[in-house]
Design an enzyme around this catalytic site. Structure first.
Site, PDB file in Angstrom:
ATOM      1  N   SER A 165      13.110  63.687  87.667  1.00 52.68           N
ATOM      2  CA  SER A 165      12.193  63.760  86.523  1.00 52.68           C
ATOM      3  C   SER A 165      10.769  63.844  87.062  1.00 52.68           C
ATOM      4  O   SER A 165      10.327  63.000  87.825  1.00 52.68           O
ATOM      5  CB  SER A 165      12.383  62.549  85.611  1.00 52.68           C
ATOM      6  OG  SER A 165      12.211  61.343  86.306  1.00 52.68           O
TER       7      SER A 165
ATOM      8  N   GLY B 265       7.729  64.386  85.225  1.00 51.37           N
ATOM      9  CA  GLY B 265       6.656  64.303  84.238  1.00 51.37           C
ATOM     10  C   GLY B 265       6.501  65.615  83.490  1.00 51.37           C
ATOM     11  O   GLY B 265       7.472  66.147  82.937  1.00 51.37           O
TER      12      GLY B 265
ATOM     13  N   GLY C  97       8.885  68.527  83.818  1.00 47.59           N
ATOM     14  CA  GLY C  97      10.242  68.413  83.282  1.00 47.59           C
ATOM     15  C   GLY C  97      11.239  67.930  84.322  1.00 47.59           C
ATOM     16  O   GLY C  97      10.922  67.122  85.208  1.00 47.59           O
TER      17      GLY C  97
ATOM     18  N   GLY D 125      12.146  58.225  80.918  1.00 45.32           N
ATOM     19  CA  GLY D 125      13.208  58.379  81.915  1.00 45.32           C
ATOM     20  C   GLY D 125      14.538  57.852  81.410  1.00 45.32           C
ATOM     21  O   GLY D 125      15.591  58.464  81.628  1.00 45.32           O
ATOM     22  N   ASP D 126      14.501  56.721  80.695  1.00 45.27           N
ATOM     23  CA  ASP D 126      15.738  56.158  80.154  1.00 45.27           C
ATOM     24  C   ASP D 126      16.324  57.080  79.084  1.00 45.27           C
ATOM     25  O   ASP D 126      17.549  57.220  78.979  1.00 45.27           O
ATOM     26  CB  ASP D 126      15.482  54.761  79.573  1.00 45.27           C
ATOM     27  CG  ASP D 126      14.991  53.785  80.642  1.00 45.27           C
ATOM     28  OD1 ASP D 126      15.348  53.971  81.830  1.00 45.27           O
ATOM     29  OD2 ASP D 126      14.240  52.853  80.295  1.00 45.27           O
TER      30      ASP D 126
END
Lengths: 309, 309
Positions: free
Chosen positions: A221, A223, A226, A252-253
């Site tokens: 990931s 930011g 993408g 992120g989760d």
């Protein structure tokens, strides 16, 4: 059902203040508390999207009871294992007139001898009924370094896909157990590979290295850039073609929740990545950190651009 | 028994960190929690010194249960009134490499309509068995401005001495109800009188003014200058002839405990002030804020110099 394992759950507390003055007494204007820890956050997102999930992990003390009550009130299914120690709190101080939030992270309980073994047996039993397992977040003191790796191995031995989203020694050891996917961010990727990761090309090279260490797929990931995924079926970039402004906490989760739900229904990688980006973006745009709106997810989904690399 | 009333009890939590970095995530190295709020602190000191005490006030939620359990573990008698809201926490962040501690004070519960009236009736009943009443600390939202004043009046109507250690509007209204003693510090004295208080002479003049407003006695705590008392039986200064280095947190509550215990056994003012200074000094020297050692109190007592003014 998607089983989420949170080795060190938390009660996430947000304090709102005018301005945080160090070495002074600050009056807190409002207090909001909710269940947290990365795996718990994944379960909350899945539940909000109508995907069957169950959250497990060690839970103890008065703070542990508040975590359990919060999830029960939301209707999120849980199967926590009671422990002697007290579940930690994370306090985030948000300034109304100031800077970025200040975090105060309690260390969490020291697990007593035998408690991790008991949790491990408990999780192994729950794996029997799981379509996908997510193991996410830091580990508390008292957990052996290969603790998460053994859980990954237990799930893989039963053919259950595992998403591992950890950090440090626990993540490194987990790699060798062959997780279906890991989801490091740029900093975690850099730490794992021992070199800087400053964009999609760096991430792809680092991901290839981690696949050699045992991860079946690596979804980084990045930011605003993408997700970049390196998998056995190919490599992709998945991103929104516009910059979002919002709260990245929990994004992120939400991405992990998207991957896990896609794995559960047997979706192909491009579709899984599309879901993960849409859910992550919905989390960024949410008024409350990490709370995703199903309708917003669906509309963002159509905007995601997936490119084979 | 000395009844202490804490209108807004707390769980006092101490976080130890290396250095508090604003706008960063700080790892907390250790977490210590104990029951707090000024009246509760007075009861803990009295109990440590072997003086019979009972702590009351409104208590609610999981944090309220932790406060009650902590006092039960110490053996401090309590008679809290359950409320719907959640008892507050105060978080003090102590830096190992840094500055003075940083405080984060939660506001505490909003009392529901009727809860203060129920507490007031409950306290009035407890007053029947009390030798002395201490009303100490801030009041939560939802308490009428004359709430503490009515408790003072209820005790005085039964001839029970009252020490009032509050602040703001609640203290000003309480004065008119004729408390046996109030114990403002220099800042509180200045706020009450509307002029600066920079030493014992200023404090004595301010104390005389507050006696005219209704307080039978005013015992001002002036840090290294000790206590200055203006009473119906005369005025005194009481202090140690040396400067103490330590933690002033809880010193005021220990002084109030000394006064209350002296009132309970009918001691004369010079003796009461001697006890109050000794207990306050013992609190400053205590390794844990506000924990006083009986033997240290006795030895400090002989050092206190009491002078008629």
């Amino acid at each position: 059902v998607i089983l989420t394992v949170t080795p060190n759950p938390a009660l996430d507390v947000t304090y709102r203040v005018g301005r945080l003055e160090r070495a002074e007494t600050n009056r807190v204007r409002s207090v909001v508390a909710r269940a947290g820890g990365k795996g718990v956050n994944v379960s909350r997102v899945l539940h909000a999207l109508g995907v069957a999930t169950c959250a497990t992990g060690p839970l103890g003390g008065p703070t542990g009871r508040v975590v359990a009550a919060d999830l029960a009130a939301l209707g999120v299914e849980t199967a926590f294992l009671p422990i002697a120690g007290e579940t930690r709190r994370t306090v985030v101080v948000v300034e109304e007139e100031g800077e970025e939030p200040t975090g105060l992270w309690e260390p969490g309980p020291q697990l007593a001898p035998g408690e991790w073994a008991a949790l491990s047996a408990h999780v192994t039993e729950l794996i029997g009924a799981a379509q996908v397992v997510v193991i996410s977040g830091s580990v508390p003191a008292g957990v052996p370094e290969d603790g998460c790796a053994l859980l990954v191995a237990a799930a893989r031995a039963r053919g259950v896909p595992v998403v591992l989203d950890g950090s440090g020694a626990s993540l490194r050891r987990g790699l060798a157990a062959g997780p279906t996917a890991i989801k490091p961010n740029a900093d975690e990727l850099a730490e794992l590979c021992g070199r800087p990761v400053s964009g999609p090309a760096d991430a792809l090279a680092a991901a290839a290295q981690l696949r050699e260490e045992g991860a079946e797929a690596v979804v980084a990931s990045l930011g605003a850039d993408g997700l970049v995924a390196a998998t056995g079926a190919g490599s992709w970039s998945a991103r929104l073609p516009r910059v979002l402004h919002g709260n990245a906490t929990g994004a992120g989760d939400a991405a992990v929740a998207g991957l896990a739900a896609a794995f559960a229904r047997g979706a192909a990688w491009p579709e899984a990545l599309r879901d993960a980006v849409a859910q992550s973006a919905a989390a960024v745009l949410a008024p409350v950190a990490g709370a995703v709106d199903p309708a917003l997810c669906r509309s963002l989904r159509d905007e995601v651009v997936v490119t084979a690399l």
